[in-house]
Design a protein around this motif. Structure first.
Motif, PDB file in Angstrom:
ATOM      1  N   MET A   1       0.851  -1.182   0.000  1.00  0.00           N
ATOM      2  CA  MET A   1       0.000   0.000   0.000  1.00  0.00           C
ATOM      3  C   MET A   1       0.888   1.233   0.000  1.00  0.00           C
ATOM      4  N   LEU A   2       0.407   2.285  -0.583  1.00  0.00           N
ATOM      5  CA  LEU A   2       1.158   3.540  -0.644  1.00  0.00           C
ATOM      6  C   LEU A   2       0.870   4.370   0.610  1.00  0.00           C
ATOM      7  N   ILE A   3       1.629   5.424   0.791  1.00  0.00           N
ATOM      8  CA  ILE A   3       1.544   6.224   2.010  1.00  0.00           C
ATOM      9  C   ILE A   3       0.144   6.822   2.229  1.00  0.00           C
ATOM     10  N   GLY A   4      -0.519   7.214   1.154  1.00  0.00           N
ATOM     11  CA  GLY A   4      -1.867   7.764   1.274  1.00  0.00           C
ATOM     12  C   GLY A   4      -2.843   6.746   1.835  1.00  0.00           C
ATOM     13  N   ASP A   5      -2.720   5.502   1.376  1.00  0.00           N
ATOM     14  CA  ASP A   5      -3.589   4.434   1.873  1.00  0.00           C
ATOM     15  C   ASP A   5      -3.297   4.151   3.352  1.00  0.00           C
ATOM     16  N   LEU A   6      -2.017   4.107   3.701  1.00  0.00           N
ATOM     17  CA  LEU A   6      -1.633   3.874   5.092  1.00  0.00           C
ATOM     18  C   LEU A   6      -2.142   5.004   5.978  1.00  0.00           C
ATOM     19  N   ALA A   7      -2.032   6.218   5.487  1.00  0.00           N
ATOM     20  CA  ALA A   7      -2.511   7.373   6.248  1.00  0.00           C
ATOM     21  C   ALA A   7      -4.013   7.274   6.497  1.00  0.00           C
ATOM     22  N   LYS A   8      -4.772   6.925   5.472  1.00  0.00           N
ATOM     23  CA  LYS A   8      -6.226   6.795   5.613  1.00  0.00           C
ATOM     24  C   LYS A   8      -6.586   5.694   6.609  1.00  0.00           C
ATOM     25  N   ARG A   9      -5.905   4.575   6.522  1.00  0.00           N
ATOM     26  CA  ARG A   9      -6.229   3.438   7.387  1.00  0.00           C
ATOM     27  C   ARG A   9      -5.854   3.683   8.846  1.00  0.00           C
ATOM     28  N   THR A  10      -4.811   4.471   9.100  1.00  0.00           N
ATOM     29  CA  THR A  10      -4.329   4.659  10.472  1.00  0.00           C
ATOM     30  C   THR A  10      -4.755   5.980  11.099  1.00  0.00           C
ATOM     31  N   GLY A  11      -5.123   6.936  10.261  1.00  0.00           N
ATOM     32  CA  GLY A  11      -5.444   8.260  10.785  1.00  0.00           C
ATOM     33  C   GLY A  11      -4.216   9.132  10.984  1.00  0.00           C
ATOM     34  N   ALA A  12      -3.052   8.623  10.643  1.00  0.00           N
ATOM     35  CA  ALA A  12      -1.806   9.396  10.739  1.00  0.00           C
ATOM     36  C   ALA A  12      -1.606  10.142   9.427  1.00  0.00           C
ATOM     37  N   SER A  13      -1.031  11.316   9.499  1.00  0.00           N
ATOM     38  CA  SER A  13      -0.768  12.060   8.273  1.00  0.00           C
ATOM     39  C   SER A  13       0.442  11.449   7.554  1.00  0.00           C
ATOM     40  N   PRO A  14       0.540  11.641   6.233  1.00  0.00           N
ATOM     41  CA  PRO A  14       1.732  11.168   5.525  1.00  0.00           C
ATOM     42  C   PRO A  14       3.019  11.742   6.125  1.00  0.00           C
ATOM     43  N   LYS A  15       2.955  12.989   6.556  1.00  0.00           N
ATOM     44  CA  LYS A  15       4.132  13.618   7.171  1.00  0.00           C
ATOM     45  C   LYS A  15       4.529  12.872   8.446  1.00  0.00           C
ATOM     46  N   ALA A  16       3.546  12.503   9.263  1.00  0.00           N
ATOM     47  CA  ALA A  16       3.828  11.766  10.500  1.00  0.00           C
ATOM     48  C   ALA A  16       4.425  10.398  10.175  1.00  0.00           C
ATOM     49  N   ILE A  17       3.901   9.738   9.171  1.00  0.00           N
ATOM     50  CA  ILE A  17       4.414   8.415   8.789  1.00  0.00           C
ATOM     51  C   ILE A  17       5.866   8.524   8.344  1.00  0.00           C
ATOM     52  N   ARG A  18       6.181   9.558   7.558  1.00  0.00           N
ATOM     53  CA  ARG A  18       7.569   9.769   7.140  1.00  0.00           C
ATOM     54  C   ARG A  18       8.465  10.034   8.351  1.00  0.00           C
ATOM     55  N   LEU A  19       7.933  10.771   9.333  1.00  0.00           N
ATOM     56  CA  LEU A  19       8.692  11.039  10.552  1.00  0.00           C
ATOM     57  C   LEU A  19       8.959   9.739  11.310  1.00  0.00           C
ATOM     58  N   TYR A  20       7.956   8.888  11.451  1.00  0.00           N
ATOM     59  CA  TYR A  20       8.143   7.600  12.131  1.00  0.00           C
ATOM     60  C   TYR A  20       9.230   6.795  11.436  1.00  0.00           C
ATOM     61  N   GLU A  21       9.199   6.817  10.113  1.00  0.00           N
ATOM     62  CA  GLU A  21      10.211   6.089   9.351  1.00  0.00           C
ATOM     63  C   GLU A  21      11.595   6.693   9.582  1.00  0.00           C
ATOM     64  N   ALA A  22      11.700   8.015   9.528  1.00  0.00           N
ATOM     65  CA  ALA A  22      12.987   8.689   9.721  1.00  0.00           C
ATOM     66  C   ALA A  22      13.552   8.429  11.112  1.00  0.00           C
ATOM     67  N   ARG A  23      12.681   8.287  12.098  1.00  0.00           N
ATOM     68  CA  ARG A  23      13.124   8.038  13.476  1.00  0.00           C
ATOM     69  C   ARG A  23      13.390   6.562  13.755  1.00  0.00           C
ATOM     70  N   GLY A  24      13.202   5.722  12.759  1.00  0.00           N
ATOM     71  CA  GLY A  24      13.468   4.301  12.932  1.00  0.00           C
ATOM     72  C   GLY A  24      12.373   3.564  13.687  1.00  0.00           C
ATOM     73  N   LEU A  25      11.174   4.138  13.717  1.00  0.00           N
ATOM     74  CA  LEU A  25      10.070   3.505  14.429  1.00  0.00           C
ATOM     75  C   LEU A  25       9.350   2.468  13.577  1.00  0.00           C
ATOM     76  N   LEU A  26       9.598   2.513  12.277  1.00  0.00           N
ATOM     77  CA  LEU A  26       8.990   1.536  11.365  1.00  0.00           C
ATOM     78  C   LEU A  26      10.076   0.611  10.842  1.00  0.00           C
ATOM     79  N   SER A  27       9.689  -0.642  10.618  1.00  0.00           N
ATOM     80  CA  SER A  27      10.635  -1.555   9.993  1.00  0.00           C
ATOM     81  C   SER A  27      10.922  -1.057   8.571  1.00  0.00           C
ATOM     82  N   ARG A  28      11.939  -1.590   7.964  1.00  0.00           N
ATOM     83  CA  ARG A  28      12.393  -1.120   6.651  1.00  0.00           C
ATOM     84  C   ARG A  28      11.229  -1.045   5.656  1.00  0.00           C
ATOM     85  N   VAL A  29      11.146   0.082   4.989  1.00  0.00           N
ATOM     86  CA  VAL A  29      10.091   0.312   3.995  1.00  0.00           C
ATOM     87  C   VAL A  29      10.711   0.142   2.609  1.00  0.00           C
TER      88      VAL A  29
END
Length: 139
Positions: A1-29
Motif C-alpha cells: 500500500m502507498l503512504i496515502g492508503d496507510l494514512a487513511k487506514r491509520t489516521g496518521a498524516s503522511p508527514k507523520a508516517i515519514r517522521l516515524y520512518e525517519a526516526r526508525g520507528l517503522l521496519s524497513r520500507v
C-alpha cells in the motif's frame, strides 16, 4: 500500500508516517521507484505508535521500544506503562497539592474582604504576603 492508503487506514498524516520512518520507528520500507510501499506490518506499527501517543508517550519514549523489530519488546512495554502510570500519579499528587494551596489563598482573601468594613485590597495584600511567599516556594 502507498503512504496515502496507510494514512487513511491509520489516521496518521503522511508527514507523520515519514517522521516515524525517519526516526526508525517503522521496519524497513521498500520502494517501488520513487514510491514507498508499506505492508500490513507497517500498518500495525503505525497503529501501535498512535496508541502510545494517545496514552501520553512521546516519540522518543516509544522509540526505545521499536528499534525496527517486527514485534515490540512486550516486557519493556509493560515497564514503560508502569513508569508512565507512576509519573501520572505523581503529577496528580502535585496538582492536588497546588489546588489545595489555591483554595487556601482564595479562602484567606475572601475572609479578609468579609472582615473589613470597607475592603481595601492593599490591606488584604499586606495580610497575604507571607502566605503567598510560602506558596511560591512550594511550587
Amino acid at each position: 500500500m502507498l503512504i496515502g492508503d496507510l494514512a487513511k487506514r491509520t489516521g496518521a498524516s503522511p508527514k507523520a508516517i515519514r517522521l516515524y520512518e525517519a526516526r526508525g520507528l517503522l521496519s524497513r520500507v521498500s520502494r517501488q521507484g520513487a514510491y514507498r510501499v508499506y505492508t500490513e506490518q507497517h500498518f500495525q506499527q503505525v497503529r501501535l505508535i498512535r496508541q502510545a501517543q494517545a496514552l501520553g508517550f512521546s516519540l522518543s519514549e516509544f522509540g526505545s521500544l521499536a528499534h525496527e523489530q517486527s514485534e515490540p519488546d512486550w516486557e519493556k512495554v509493560l515497564q514503560q506503562l508502569d513508569d508512565k502510570r507512576a509519573s501520572i500519579r505523581e503529577e496528580m499528587r502535585s496538582l492536588a497539592q497546588l489546588e489545595a494551596q489555591i483554595a487556601q489563598v482564595q479562602m484567606e482573601l475572601q475572609t479578609c474582604l468579609v472582615e473589613m468594613p470597607s475592603p481595601d485590597v492593599a490591606a488584604c495584600e499586606d495580610t497575604r504576603r507571607p502566605a503567598l511567599a510560602s506558596q511560591s516556594r512550594l511550587a
